[in-house]
Design an enzyme around this catalytic site. Structure first.
Site, PDB file in Angstrom:
ATOM      1  N   VAL A   1       0.810  -1.289   0.017  1.00 39.99           N
ATOM      2  CA  VAL A   1      -0.092  -0.092   0.048  1.00 39.99           C
ATOM      3  C   VAL A   1       0.846   1.248  -0.090  1.00 39.99           C
ATOM      4  CG1 VAL A   1      -1.714   1.438   1.171  1.00 39.99           C
ATOM      5  CG2 VAL A   1      -1.762  -1.462   1.257  1.00 39.99           C
TER       6      VAL A   1
ATOM      7  N   VAL B   1     -11.120   0.413   6.709  1.00 36.47           N
ATOM      8  CA  VAL B   1     -12.149  -0.401   6.564  1.00 36.47           C
ATOM      9  C   VAL B   1     -12.761  -0.496   5.068  1.00 36.47           C
ATOM     10  CG1 VAL B   1     -14.634  -1.016   7.319  1.00 36.47           C
ATOM     11  CG2 VAL B   1     -13.302  -0.001   8.769  1.00 36.47           C
TER      12      VAL B   1
ATOM     13  N   GLY C   1      -6.113  -4.725  -1.311  1.00 38.94           N
ATOM     14  CA  GLY C   1      -5.352  -4.418  -2.656  1.00 38.94           C
ATOM     15  C   GLY C   1      -4.506  -3.008  -2.667  1.00 38.94           C
TER      16      GLY C   1
ATOM     17  N   GLU D   1      -3.499 -15.466   3.532  1.00 38.01           N
ATOM     18  CA  GLU D   1      -2.051 -15.497   4.044  1.00 38.01           C
ATOM     19  C   GLU D   1      -1.828 -17.034   4.421  1.00 38.01           C
ATOM     20  OE1 GLU D   1      -0.336 -12.553   5.090  1.00 38.01           O
ATOM     21  OE2 GLU D   1      -2.061 -11.214   4.565  1.00 38.01           O
TER      22      GLU D   1
ATOM     23  N   LYS E   1      -6.427  -0.846  10.965  1.00 33.90           N
ATOM     24  CA  LYS E   1      -7.642  -1.388  11.484  1.00 33.90           C
ATOM     25  C   LYS E   1      -7.350  -1.890  12.879  1.00 33.90           C
ATOM     26  CE  LYS E   1      -7.521  -5.451   8.697  1.00 33.90           C
ATOM     27  NZ  LYS E   1      -6.553  -5.316   7.977  1.00 33.90           N
TER      28      LYS E   1
ATOM     29  N   ASP F   1     -10.077 -10.171  11.257  1.00 32.29           N
ATOM     30  CA  ASP F   1     -10.113  -9.160  10.522  1.00 32.29           C
ATOM     31  C   ASP F   1     -11.399  -8.416  10.457  1.00 32.29           C
ATOM     32  OD1 ASP F   1      -8.546  -7.549   8.070  1.00 32.29           O
ATOM     33  OD2 ASP F   1     -10.844  -8.249   7.275  1.00 32.29           O
TER      34      ASP F   1
ATOM     35  N   LYS G   1     -12.664  -4.495  11.809  1.00 33.16           N
ATOM     36  CA  LYS G   1     -13.724  -3.528  11.057  1.00 33.16           C
ATOM     37  C   LYS G   1     -14.901  -3.421  11.679  1.00 33.16           C
ATOM     38  CE  LYS G   1     -10.876  -5.012   7.067  1.00 33.16           C
ATOM     39  NZ  LYS G   1     -10.842  -5.758   6.071  1.00 33.16           N
TER      40      LYS G   1
ATOM     41  N   GLY H   1     -11.154  -0.940   2.184  1.00 32.37           N
ATOM     42  CA  GLY H   1     -10.371  -0.663   1.083  1.00 32.37           C
ATOM     43  C   GLY H   1     -10.684   0.713   0.362  1.00 32.37           C
TER      44      GLY H   1
ATOM     45  N   ILE I   1     -13.785   1.619  -0.730  1.00 33.66           N
ATOM     46  CA  ILE I   1     -15.063   1.975  -0.482  1.00 33.66           C
ATOM     47  C   ILE I   1     -15.258   3.147   0.368  1.00 33.66           C
ATOM     48  CG2 ILE I   1     -17.425   1.237  -0.063  1.00 33.66           C
ATOM     49  CD1 ILE I   1     -16.589  -1.539  -0.454  1.00 33.66           C
TER      50      ILE I   1
END
Lengths: 431, 431
Positions: free
Chosen positions: B18, B134, B305, B192, B107, B203, B207, B136, B138
């Protein structure tokens, strides 16, 4: 940096379906909204055409003189929910010149006079917030202006008119004729007595202007938007769409062209069933955005109605009140890109052409030649016999609107072509 | 009121998938981003664990000492993309104490230590922006915090983990076993090597904590979130869901209870196919929100991503840079409502229980009595013979988790019950 103790005083212009809802909620939820804004928000005055009884609203709030509100030095924030262009434009301009920020739901005003209003507000350091002007309750202005401020939008497609989406949904799902569903929608209050603004795409075009201006950092007015409505869509078109696993939607589309212009248009589209917009039913709205880094995004919700629109307006009131208290201003739409609007003739898309032809040998070859002569490449042809005539359903590869128009003109001149039944643009799944 | 001439200087912590994308785009698009912010944005320093070659990034930007960045008086804005809790927490705290604003995608940090960070940032008048933490790309933080600031959220359901949604999509569409698809997802880099955080819902729980805190104006940490993963979902469960026109999704759910508490949970859900969340496929994310005035809303896009996450971070950088230039701060999450977290036992939902029983008369009556004794009302029973045993598929009306748990315990003790094959919660269409 902490908000001032002085409350933010709100004056409202208009108190119809939306305005009365805003006023009621603003009074009911003052404590929560003020806590969220970090400053007390007070509704102090409401201008209406003629004073009547508004349940739950103190009669002392009302005046029939809107200029007394926009000229009142005690008022900080104007909520414009009267609609129409005049006197809304003059009132908003006067308010800005008197150093008041504006929250408005008025798409027509912004799509025609947005540039003047934004320029004036810039100069005075005031906010104009307008989340409610497009797609009702759906947060779409903020996502475009703020969330995507670090990205580059390449394309935007929206179902931004609930009335037409309701009519098209009923045509698809209940197999009912356009005129029949329209009559029902009018009886239910979903469509106006004069439904032209909705069904001919004028309402969607105003919203397309606002969204495309934001998305492409360019001033776009409603006059820049190419527009076709849904009144010519027949049950035969719907049946063909279904047979191809598509649905027909009225879409507002804005995209960057290879020439770095903006194509902005509103027209019916046959869209692949797997596209997220295809499953947006009834009076719901949705806006689908493609951006360079973010990829595809979609925003979905109720596009109209007193309560959903009030939700958007109240969110703006909280934000602008906070800015007033902090002596700040919010993120602004910018027009630095200043792109040209692409002529509709140069816009590329796929088309479905349905035509009736004489059922004799050599017809398909002759018709295919007309397409080829205009540079339009055919993707599929489907031929149905019907009495002496045959029906041809031709789907093209991507071609310009100009090439397609020339093809249709040439087809019309052919003696073996009895009728061009319909021409509909086609959109695929997410690419 | 016009932005200062002094540029906003950005220091970055971390330069992985990122971070390197953010750095590249920030340098490439400086002119546009600065115009949108109204102030020049300059990336001046990047801290990494060990310095290597980053294509397109000047080696002089890098340091292995992150504290030199958060203590640098010339730096205005810290972009934290290193992840993990320590030293990210200490670095962020130091930066805030040194009067720097923060943009973070972390997060885990926010779901554990959000309250401390927000309180410290409040006190210093600095922003913490975290759109990328949270879902990505969006826009979901801004819509919840800003757009819905005038509304009251009643319920929120999200597909916020792409890995599990990818696995469940493949199980549904290709009829493949969980373990098989997981292996493929690992090979493709979607999961992963140790997939626990994704498939066991950790995860998604982080969020859920962030979203529910924002939505209900209350501090919620990851420890408040009830959590179940998808590793127990079988192809039999999937087949039953399909036969009932449902799909199984891992959902983060947060809702107000009748006792005005918040129920926050992550678990698999069988959701009606007509619900907008049901058609969110592959690694896409979506958040569905119900608010009092707005009604239902949905936000859809790529949840992970490098590029999508960078889009969200860059939007935050533009917004916070603007606030720095205007000496202002953005809208803040508030915690004034300070609601209690509802114990999971009191949460009400519908359940599907699949169990194997001896195939003899009187079994159904005996089992129905167990449900009735616990106060759980049965909506439908479906019985399939299989060899000597029968399979019962029971769908309940809404019952509390506590009542359901007691029912299952009682069923387990019955000699005629051979096996409780699965218990899955059920969500209907939009109400």
């Amino acid at each position: 940096m902490s908000p001032a103790d002085k409350p933010v005083r709100v004056g409202m212009l208009g108190c119809g379906v939306v305005g009365s809802q805003v006023a009621r909620l603003l009074l009911e939820d003052t404590a929560e909204l003020s806590t969220r804004a970090g400053v007390k928000i007070e509704l102090t005055r409401i201008a209406v055409r003629s004073i009547k009884d508004y349940p739950g609203l103190d009669p002392a709030l009302f005046t029939t003189d809107p200029f007394s509100i926009v000229n009142d030095p005690e008022i900080d924030l104007i909520v414009e929910v009267m609609g129409g262009i005049e006197p809304a434009r003059e009132l908003a301009m006067t308010a800005i010149n008197n150093r008041k920020s504006i929250v408005t739901a008025n798409k027509a005003l912004l799509a025609s006079h947005g540039a003047d209003l934004f320029t004036a507000a810039y100069a005075k350091g005031e906010d104009i917030y307008y989340e409610a002007s497009v797609a009702g309750a759906i947060p779409i202005i903020r996502p475009l202006r703020d969330s995507l401020a670090g990205d580059f939008v390449t394309r935007l497609m929206g179902i931004v008119n609930g009335t037409t989406n309701y009519i098209l949904t009923k045509m698809h799902e209940d197999n009912r004729e356009f005129a029949d569903v329209l009559k029902e929608a009018q009886a239910l209050g979903y469509a106006e007595a004069d439904p032209t603004a909705d069904i001919e795409g004028f309402d969607a075009a105003a919203k397309a202007a606002i969204l495309s201006g934001l998305a492409f950092h360019t001033r776009v007015t409603v006059d820049d938007v190419y527009r076709e409505g849904i009144s010519k869509i027949t049950l035969e078109d719907v049946a063909i769409a279904k047979s191809m696993d598509h649905v027909i939607k009225l879409l507002a589309i804005a995209e960057l062209t290879p020439a770095d212009e903006i194509s902005v248009r509103v027209h019916p589209v046959m869209i692949d069933k797997s596209h997220p917009l295809a499953s947006v039913r009834d009076a719901f709205n949705a806006v689908f955005i493609e951006a360079e880094s973010a990829g595809p995004l979609m925003f979905y919700g109720r596009g109209a109605g007193g309560q959903p629109t009030a939700s958007a307006i109240l969110g703006d009131i909280v934000a602008v009140s906070r800015h007033i208290a902090l002596n700040s201003i919010g993120q602004r739409e910018t027009d630095y890109a200043d792109r040209d609007i692409a002529p509709i003739e140069t816009t590329k898309t796929k088309f479905l052409i349905r035509l009736e032809v004489e059922d004799k040998s050599g017809v398909l070859a002759a018709i295919a030649k007309v397409f080829a002569d205009q540079g339009v490449s055919i993707q599929t042809v489907d031929q149905n016999g019907r009495n002496d005539d045959a029906e041809l359903i031709i789907v093209t590869h991507r071609a310009t609107e100009g090439e397609l128009k020339a093809t249709v003109e040439a087809l019309k001149k052919m003696s073996m072509v009895t009728k061009i039944s319909s021409v509909i643009r086609v959109e695929g799944a997410i690419s």
